[in-house]
Design a protein around this motif. Structure first.
Motif, mmCIF file in Angstrom:
data_model
loop_
_atom_site.group_PDB
_atom_site.id
_atom_site.type_symbol
_atom_site.label_atom_id
_atom_site.label_comp_id
_atom_site.label_asym_id
_atom_site.label_seq_id
_atom_site.Cartn_x
_atom_site.Cartn_y
_atom_site.Cartn_z
ATOM 1 N N ASN A 150 0.415 -1.164 0.180
ATOM 2 C CA ASN A 150 0.036 -0.370 0.241
ATOM 3 C C ASN A 150 1.228 1.245 0.130
ATOM 4 O OD1 ASN A 150 -2.535 -1.162 0.246
ATOM 5 N ND2 ASN A 150 -2.183 -1.920 1.925
ATOM 6 N N LYS A 151 2.345 1.504 0.385
ATOM 7 C CA LYS A 151 3.080 2.093 0.331
ATOM 8 C C LYS A 151 3.483 2.584 -1.342
ATOM 9 C CE LYS A 151 5.060 1.452 4.596
ATOM 10 N NZ LYS A 151 6.528 0.747 5.499
ATOM 11 N N THR A 152 3.951 3.824 -1.538
ATOM 12 C CA THR A 152 3.904 4.877 -2.923
ATOM 13 C C THR A 152 4.861 3.436 -3.800
ATOM 14 O OG1 THR A 152 3.097 6.374 -2.021
ATOM 15 C CG2 THR A 152 4.262 6.427 -4.192
ATOM 16 N N ILE A 153 5.304 3.567 -4.547
ATOM 17 C CA ILE A 153 6.278 2.823 -5.720
ATOM 18 C C ILE A 153 6.068 3.659 -6.783
ATOM 19 C CG2 ILE A 153 7.560 0.959 -6.558
ATOM 20 C CD1 ILE A 153 8.096 1.793 -3.549
ATOM 21 N N VAL A 157 20.644 2.462 4.592
ATOM 22 C CA VAL A 157 20.402 2.769 3.269
ATOM 23 C C VAL A 157 19.071 4.008 2.849
ATOM 24 C CG1 VAL A 157 20.735 0.791 1.781
ATOM 25 C CG2 VAL A 157 21.713 3.747 1.151
ATOM 26 N N THR A 158 18.234 4.611 1.872
ATOM 27 C CA THR A 158 17.782 4.771 1.291
ATOM 28 C C THR A 158 18.082 4.283 -0.305
ATOM 29 O OG1 THR A 158 16.588 6.155 2.826
ATOM 30 C CG2 THR A 158 15.832 6.166 1.500
ATOM 31 N N VAL A 159 16.786 3.904 -0.965
ATOM 32 C CA VAL A 159 17.352 3.314 -2.044
ATOM 33 C C VAL A 159 15.994 4.393 -2.559
ATOM 34 C CG1 VAL A 159 17.850 2.514 -3.975
ATOM 35 C CG2 VAL A 159 18.987 1.957 -1.613
ATOM 36 N N GLY A 160 16.351 5.599 -3.263
ATOM 37 C CA GLY A 160 14.894 5.823 -3.729
ATOM 38 C C GLY A 160 13.394 6.335 -3.038
ATOM 39 N N GLU A 161 12.213 4.450 -3.102
ATOM 40 C CA GLU A 161 10.750 4.719 -2.280
ATOM 41 C C GLU A 161 11.262 3.728 -1.512
ATOM 42 O OE1 GLU A 161 7.658 7.139 -5.181
ATOM 43 O OE2 GLU A 161 9.038 4.906 -5.767
ATOM 44 N N ILE A 162 12.359 3.134 -1.319
ATOM 45 C CA ILE A 162 12.810 1.655 -0.010
ATOM 46 C C ILE A 162 13.693 1.907 0.596
ATOM 47 C CG2 ILE A 162 11.694 0.394 -1.807
ATOM 48 C CD1 ILE A 162 14.667 -0.525 -2.034
ATOM 49 N N VAL A 163 13.710 1.145 1.833
ATOM 50 C CA VAL A 163 14.687 1.576 3.315
ATOM 51 C C VAL A 163 15.571 0.450 3.408
ATOM 52 C CG1 VAL A 163 14.812 2.455 5.673
ATOM 53 C CG2 VAL A 163 14.004 3.818 4.053
ATOM 54 N N ILE A 164 16.498 -0.040 2.435
ATOM 55 C CA ILE A 164 17.049 -1.291 3.602
ATOM 56 C C ILE A 164 17.994 -1.627 4.090
ATOM 57 C CG2 ILE A 164 18.707 -3.039 2.161
ATOM 58 C CD1 ILE A 164 17.701 -1.524 -0.496
ATOM 59 N N ALA A 165 17.936 -2.135 5.440
ATOM 60 C CA ALA A 165 18.282 -2.069 6.746
ATOM 61 C C ALA A 165 18.867 -3.397 6.634
ATOM 62 C CB ALA A 165 17.758 -2.279 7.677
ATOM 63 N N GLY A 166 20.596 -3.424 7.378
ATOM 64 C CA GLY A 166 21.032 -4.597 7.360
ATOM 65 C C GLY A 166 21.508 -4.828 8.381
ATOM 66 N N ASP A 184 12.273 6.504 8.023
ATOM 67 C CA ASP A 184 10.752 6.904 7.770
ATOM 68 C C ASP A 184 10.252 5.839 7.786
ATOM 69 O OD1 ASP A 184 8.107 7.679 6.535
ATOM 70 O OD2 ASP A 184 9.909 8.570 4.983
ATOM 71 N N SER A 185 8.879 5.578 8.417
ATOM 72 C CA SER A 185 8.203 4.532 8.079
ATOM 73 C C SER A 185 7.415 4.758 6.840
ATOM 74 C CB SER A 185 6.825 4.010 9.198
ATOM 75 O OG SER A 185 7.021 4.829 9.882
ATOM 76 N N SER A 186 7.167 5.252 6.416
ATOM 77 C CA SER A 186 6.130 5.555 5.057
ATOM 78 C C SER A 186 6.476 5.138 3.611
ATOM 79 C CB SER A 186 5.951 6.688 5.000
ATOM 80 O OG SER A 186 7.594 7.649 4.020
ATOM 81 N N LYS A 187 7.872 5.059 4.277
ATOM 82 C CA LYS A 187 9.028 4.165 3.031
ATOM 83 C C LYS A 187 8.630 2.403 2.846
ATOM 84 C CE LYS A 187 12.084 8.133 1.681
ATOM 85 N NZ LYS A 187 11.381 8.282 0.333
ATOM 86 N N TYR A 188 8.497 1.934 2.319
ATOM 87 C CA TYR A 188 9.046 0.595 2.028
ATOM 88 C C TYR A 188 10.241 0.168 2.850
ATOM 89 C CZ TYR A 188 7.728 -4.054 1.062
ATOM 90 O OH TYR A 188 7.234 -5.479 0.514
#
Length: 381
Positions: free
Chosen positions: A154-157, A258-267, A287-291
């Motif tokens: 439901n998040k914006t992609i 790291v934030t890549v466009g509309e997604i956040v990747i955590a490691g 930012d919890s609004s991002k995927y």
């Protein structure tokens, strides 16, 4: 005694017992198998002892390799020693199963005693079955399976994002440059926007990767590579690992995001590091609004990702046991040992791995890579 001290004591005692019991069981199992082989083979005594000695040497070769012997050999010889010694583990497993079944059959009078003593037919059948399993397992290992999935949200992609996700490459003495180059081509053919690796890029020895300059092959990948650490990176040595990741141009997420466009990747750092950050602390400023995607090598405590609102977690580590019946044990060890899973609104994929540790055999499991597309759900209104 404090509650913490009690818990530590309760943990320490089983762990200490494990270090004592497991080697004893392993030694007894080897004696059991070798005793059966000696009595089964219809050879002269010197030939029986020769076979037993070669099997002991294969086992010893593996342990000396773990403690650095491979790094002192010529590269091709070290690769051969690695393949032979770790393949023996698979042979040993199926010999153990075969002899247990034959002994049980003898106890209930279904198997004549003569089948287990100086019997070329029994030896031949066991040899043929195990050889067939190894040939099948090696062919199956080299047949990489493409797993496709859609992660709708439901998040914006704005535009669908294609990712190739892999884990457990185990590059080293057995998975060398030529094989990795085939994987690079396979991944590039998918034309991904991102490549995610959930740990264990290195098998345990940095030397083959350095001598064959495998870091240069990572630069041939046509999309950004983002990875977390696995336990084998610690086995390799964390300093050597970090140097290789830097040379390879890999974005390493070690308790970072790291934030890549509309997604956040955590490691996450691997659980091998007992001082790694709690997941809730790692994500507290995200930012919890991002995927949100989480890379965590070992699929322990899957509920943690659900509690902090992770959209998708990608893990590896289990190899799904690599070969049957170890796979049955692995499925009992983990809440989810392989494939797609859901907990609440969080989705998971636990990969059986692209590469493998040890002998290149997949019996009852598979080597795989995942092609995932993230896109916004299409409304029915």
């Amino acid at each position: 005694m404090t509650n913490f001290a009690c818990q530590t004591y309760k943990f320490y005692i089983p762990m200490k017992l494990g270090f004592i019991i497991i080697p004893i069981v392993a030694i007894l199992a080897n004696v059991y198998v070798l005793w059966h082989i000696y009595h089964l083979l219809p050879f002269p005594t010197w030939a029986k002892w020769t076979v037993v000695a070669l099997m002991v040497a294969a086992l010893a070769m593996m342990f000396t390799g773990i403690f650095g012997a491979y790094d002192r050999m010529p590269l091709n010889l070290a690769s051969a020693a690695y393949d032979i010694s770790t393949s023996w583990l698979i042979v040993f497993l199926y010999l153990l199963i075969a002899f247990i079944l034959l002994d049980l059959g003898r106890l209930v009078h279904l198997v004549p005693k003569e089948w287990l003593h100086d019997n070329g037919w029994t030896a031949g059948v066991i040899t043929a079955v195990i050889a067939g399993l190894l040939v099948y397992g090696n062919i199956h290992y080299n047949n990489k399976v493409r797993e496709s999935m859609t992660l709708d949200t439901n998040k914006t992609i704005t535009k669908p994002i294609t990712m190739v996700m892999v884990s457990d490459l185990h590059l080293g003495y057995h998975n060398r440059k030529a094989e990795f180059q085939r994987w690079v081509k396979m991944i590039n053919d998918e034309e991904p926007d991102l490549i995610l690796i959930a740990g264990d890029i290195i098998d345990g020895h940095a030397r083959p990767l350095i001598e064959e300059n495998m870091a240069a092959d990572f630069h041939l990948l046509k999309a950004p590579v983002i990875a977390c650490l696995g336990n084998h990176e610690y086995i390799t040595g964390i300093d050597k690992t970090l140097d290789f990741y830097k040379d390879a141009g890999i974005t390493l997420l070690r308790d970072s995001t790291v934030t890549v466009g509309e997604i956040v990747i955590a490691g996450r750092d691997d659980i091998f590091n007992r001082k790694r950050k709690p997941l809730k602390h790692l994500l507290e400023n995200v930012d919890s609004s991002k995927y949100m995607i989480l890379l965590d090598h070992q699929p322990h405590k899957l509920e943690e990702a659900q509690k902090v609102g992770v959209d998708f977690q990608f893990s590896g580590h289990t190899h799904e046991g690599q070969v049957w019946p170890i796979s049955l044990l692995v499925h009992h060890m983990y809440e989810k040992a392989w494939r797609y899973y859901e907990k609440g609104d969080t989705r998971y994929y636990i990969s059986s791995g692209l590469g493998i540790w040890g002998g290149k055999y997949r019996i009852g499991t598979r080597s795989e890579y995942i092609v995932a597309t993230i896109e916004t759900k299409i409304s029915n209104n």
